[in-house]
Design a protein around this motif. Structure first.
Motif, PDB file in Angstrom:
ATOM      1  N   MET A  67       0.834  -1.209   0.000  1.00 17.85           N
ATOM      2  CA  MET A  67       0.000   0.000   0.000  1.00 17.85           C
ATOM      3  C   MET A  67       0.866   1.255   0.000  1.00 17.85           C
ATOM      4  N   ALA A  68       1.899   1.255   0.839  1.00 16.36           N
ATOM      5  CA  ALA A  68       2.783   2.426   0.941  1.00 16.36           C
ATOM      6  C   ALA A  68       3.534   2.668  -0.361  1.00 16.36           C
ATOM      7  N   THR A  69       4.044   1.600  -0.954  1.00 17.33           N
ATOM      8  CA  THR A  69       4.782   1.756  -2.208  1.00 17.33           C
ATOM      9  C   THR A  69       3.854   2.207  -3.323  1.00 17.33           C
ATOM     10  N   SER A  70       2.639   1.694  -3.353  1.00 15.77           N
ATOM     11  CA  SER A  70       1.663   2.128  -4.359  1.00 15.77           C
ATOM     12  C   SER A  70       1.349   3.618  -4.199  1.00 15.77           C
ATOM     13  N   ALA A  71       1.127   4.059  -2.967  1.00 14.86           N
ATOM     14  CA  ALA A  71       0.860   5.477  -2.713  1.00 14.86           C
ATOM     15  C   ALA A  71       2.058   6.328  -3.135  1.00 14.86           C
ATOM     16  N   ALA A  72       3.257   5.837  -2.844  1.00 16.71           N
ATOM     17  CA  ALA A  72       4.469   6.576  -3.193  1.00 16.71           C
ATOM     18  C   ALA A  72       4.627   6.696  -4.711  1.00 16.71           C
ATOM     19  N   VAL A  73       4.350   5.622  -5.421  1.00 16.40           N
ATOM     20  CA  VAL A  73       4.441   5.642  -6.886  1.00 16.40           C
ATOM     21  C   VAL A  73       3.435   6.650  -7.454  1.00 16.40           C
ATOM     22  N   LEU A  74       2.239   6.695  -6.880  1.00 16.58           N
ATOM     23  CA  LEU A  74       1.238   7.663  -7.338  1.00 16.58           C
ATOM     24  C   LEU A  74       1.685   9.106  -7.097  1.00 16.58           C
ATOM     25  N   CYS A  75       2.373   9.334  -5.976  1.00 16.29           N
ATOM     26  CA  CYS A  75       2.874  10.685  -5.680  1.00 16.29           C
ATOM     27  C   CYS A  75       4.022  11.070  -6.612  1.00 16.29           C
ATOM     28  N   GLU A  76       4.849  10.090  -6.921  1.00 16.56           N
ATOM     29  CA  GLU A  76       6.054  10.364  -7.707  1.00 16.56           C
ATOM     30  C   GLU A  76       5.783  10.504  -9.197  1.00 16.56           C
ATOM     31  N   PHE A  77       4.898   9.695  -9.725  1.00 13.09           N
ATOM     32  CA  PHE A  77       4.731   9.570 -11.178  1.00 13.09           C
ATOM     33  C   PHE A  77       4.577  10.896 -11.914  1.00 13.09           C
ATOM     34  N   PRO A  78       3.694  11.793 -11.487  1.00 16.30           N
ATOM     35  CA  PRO A  78       3.534  13.031 -12.271  1.00 16.30           C
ATOM     36  C   PRO A  78       4.784  13.918 -12.251  1.00 16.30           C
ATOM     37  N   LEU A  79       5.660  13.730 -11.281  1.00  5.23           N
ATOM     38  CA  LEU A  79       6.831  14.597 -11.137  1.00  5.23           C
ATOM     39  C   LEU A  79       8.106  14.020 -11.753  1.00  5.23           C
ATOM     40  N   ASP A  80       8.103  12.757 -12.109  1.00  8.71           N
ATOM     41  CA  ASP A  80       9.322  12.085 -12.571  1.00  8.71           C
ATOM     42  C   ASP A  80       9.523  12.294 -14.069  1.00  8.71           C
ATOM     43  N   LYS A  81      10.093  13.438 -14.415  1.00  9.72           N
ATOM     44  CA  LYS A  81      10.309  13.799 -15.824  1.00  9.72           C
ATOM     45  C   LYS A  81      11.295  12.855 -16.503  1.00  9.72           C
ATOM     46  N   ALA A  82      12.270  12.348 -15.755  1.00  8.39           N
ATOM     47  CA  ALA A  82      13.242  11.422 -16.338  1.00  8.39           C
ATOM     48  C   ALA A  82      12.552  10.133 -16.784  1.00  8.39           C
ATOM     49  N   LYS A  83      11.663   9.619 -15.962  1.00 10.32           N
ATOM     50  CA  LYS A  83      10.941   8.388 -16.312  1.00 10.32           C
ATOM     51  C   LYS A  83      10.092   8.614 -17.565  1.00 10.32           C
TER      52      LYS A  83
ATOM     53  N   SER B  73       6.647   2.318 -13.645  1.00 13.04           N
ATOM     54  CA  SER B  73       6.417   2.737 -12.252  1.00 13.04           C
ATOM     55  C   SER B  73       5.755   1.619 -11.454  1.00 13.04           C
ATOM     56  N   LEU B  74       4.785   0.956 -12.064  1.00 15.94           N
ATOM     57  CA  LEU B  74       4.094  -0.139 -11.379  1.00 15.94           C
ATOM     58  C   LEU B  74       5.032  -1.312 -11.093  1.00 15.94           C
ATOM     59  N   LEU B  75       6.016  -1.520 -11.944  1.00 14.82           N
ATOM     60  CA  LEU B  75       6.993  -2.587 -11.723  1.00 14.82           C
ATOM     61  C   LEU B  75       7.860  -2.318 -10.494  1.00 14.82           C
ATOM     62  N   ARG B  76       7.868  -1.079 -10.065  1.00 13.83           N
ATOM     63  CA  ARG B  76       8.647  -0.696  -8.885  1.00 13.83           C
ATOM     64  C   ARG B  76       7.997  -1.179  -7.587  1.00 13.83           C
ATOM     65  N   ILE B  77       6.710  -1.447  -7.609  1.00 12.38           N
ATOM     66  CA  ILE B  77       5.970  -1.770  -6.385  1.00 12.38           C
ATOM     67  C   ILE B  77       6.459  -3.055  -5.698  1.00 12.38           C
ATOM     68  N   PRO B  78       6.632  -4.170  -6.401  1.00 11.04           N
ATOM     69  CA  PRO B  78       7.062  -5.383  -5.684  1.00 11.04           C
ATOM     70  C   PRO B  78       8.434  -5.243  -5.013  1.00 11.04           C
ATOM     71  N   LEU B  79       9.421  -4.714  -5.744  1.00 17.30           N
ATOM     72  CA  LEU B  79      10.750  -4.574  -5.152  1.00 17.30           C
ATOM     73  C   LEU B  79      10.744  -3.537  -4.028  1.00 17.30           C
ATOM     74  N   GLY B  80      10.069  -2.420  -4.254  1.00 21.11           N
ATOM     75  CA  GLY B  80       9.983  -1.391  -3.222  1.00 21.11           C
ATOM     76  C   GLY B  80       9.321  -1.911  -1.959  1.00 21.11           C
ATOM     77  N   SER B  81       8.296  -2.737  -2.118  1.00 24.40           N
ATOM     78  CA  SER B  81       7.604  -3.316  -0.960  1.00 24.40           C
ATOM     79  C   SER B  81       8.518  -4.252  -0.191  1.00 24.40           C
ATOM     80  N   LEU B  82       9.228  -5.090  -0.920  1.00 27.05           N
ATOM     81  CA  LEU B  82      10.167  -6.014  -0.278  1.00 27.05           C
ATOM     82  C   LEU B  82      11.257  -5.255   0.469  1.00 27.05           C
ATOM     83  N   LEU B  83      11.816  -4.236  -0.166  1.00 26.83           N
ATOM     84  CA  LEU B  83      12.865  -3.449   0.491  1.00 26.83           C
ATOM     85  C   LEU B  83      12.353  -2.773   1.762  1.00 26.83           C
ATOM     86  N   LEU B  84      11.116  -2.323   1.739  1.00 22.56           N
ATOM     87  CA  LEU B  84      10.545  -1.659   2.910  1.00 22.56           C
ATOM     88  C   LEU B  84      10.353  -2.632   4.070  1.00 22.56           C
ATOM     89  N   VAL B  85       9.887  -3.833   3.790  1.00 24.30           N
ATOM     90  CA  VAL B  85       9.723  -4.838   4.847  1.00 24.30           C
ATOM     91  C   VAL B  85      11.087  -5.214   5.428  1.00 24.30           C
TER      92      VAL B  85
END
Length: 191
Positions: A125-141, A156-168
């Motif tokens: 949930m946290a990583t999904s929320a973070a991706v939603l916050c970041e996406f409109p601002l990430d001009k490089a992506k 951006s969505l592919l970032r969710i599984p790894l980001g979630s694992l890293l957070l745990v």
């Protein structure tokens, strides 16, 4: 393409590592002012704020070395990772706010441990929320995806599984360090 992907993954993980390091350093300062509180008892505002500072710290540290971002954006656009700041604020803030609520409810029961499945769910949930916050601002992506928003969204969505694992994993390491630190302090007081 493979070397470019490895470079992106390296910067991606280094981004997280620097943010986690900064977040932990901020917690150590926080613990000096509020030594009686457990880590999980820190306010949600603290976690959102320290997440933003951690994102800023990671962005500043990576800026001179972020060749992927520098090569992806137009020359007249800054390649500074501004999007990392709201990402880390939401990423750490949402996760630890959910964990605080869960810890509060668990403390009222006989079981005092948050299950790994709940941690993974909260991290997702946290990583999904973070991706939603970041996406409109990430001009490089957006630039890397050729300004094709569908491709940028999928990356951006592919970032969710790894980001979630890293957070745990970060939460587990942080909890272990906090418990170890408290055990050392208790031993020192007894002597």
């Amino acid at each position: 393409f493979v070397s470019k992907a490895k470079e992106c993954l390296g910067m991606f993980c280094l981004d997280y590592a620097l943010a986690f390091f900064t977040h932990f350093q901020l917690y150590k300062v926080y613990a000096k002012f509020y030594p009686a509180e457990k880590y999980g008892e820190a306010s949600s505002g603290y976690h959102f704020g320290s997440g933003a500072v951690a994102g800023l710290g990671a962005s500043i540290a990576l800026y001179p070395f972020d060749f992927v971002r520098q090569s992806a954006v137009n020359k007249n656009v800054s390649s500074f990772g501004y999007s990392t700041i709201p990402f880390m604020s939401a990423y750490l803030g949402v996760y630890f706010a959910l964990m605080k609520n869960e810890n509060d409810s668990i403390n009222n029961t006989s079981n005092n441990v948050v299950s790994i499945s709940k941690k993974v769910f909260f991290a997702g949930m946290a990583t999904s929320a973070a991706v939603l916050c970041e996406f409109p601002l990430d001009k490089a992506k957006h630039s890397i995806a050729g300004n094709n928003m569908k491709i940028a969204a999928v990356s951006s969505l592919l970032r969710i599984p790894l980001g979630s694992l890293l957070l745990v994993v970060y939460d587990h390491i942080l909890s272990s360090l906090v418990l170890k630190s408290k055990a050392i302090n208790v031993t020192a007081k007894e002597e």
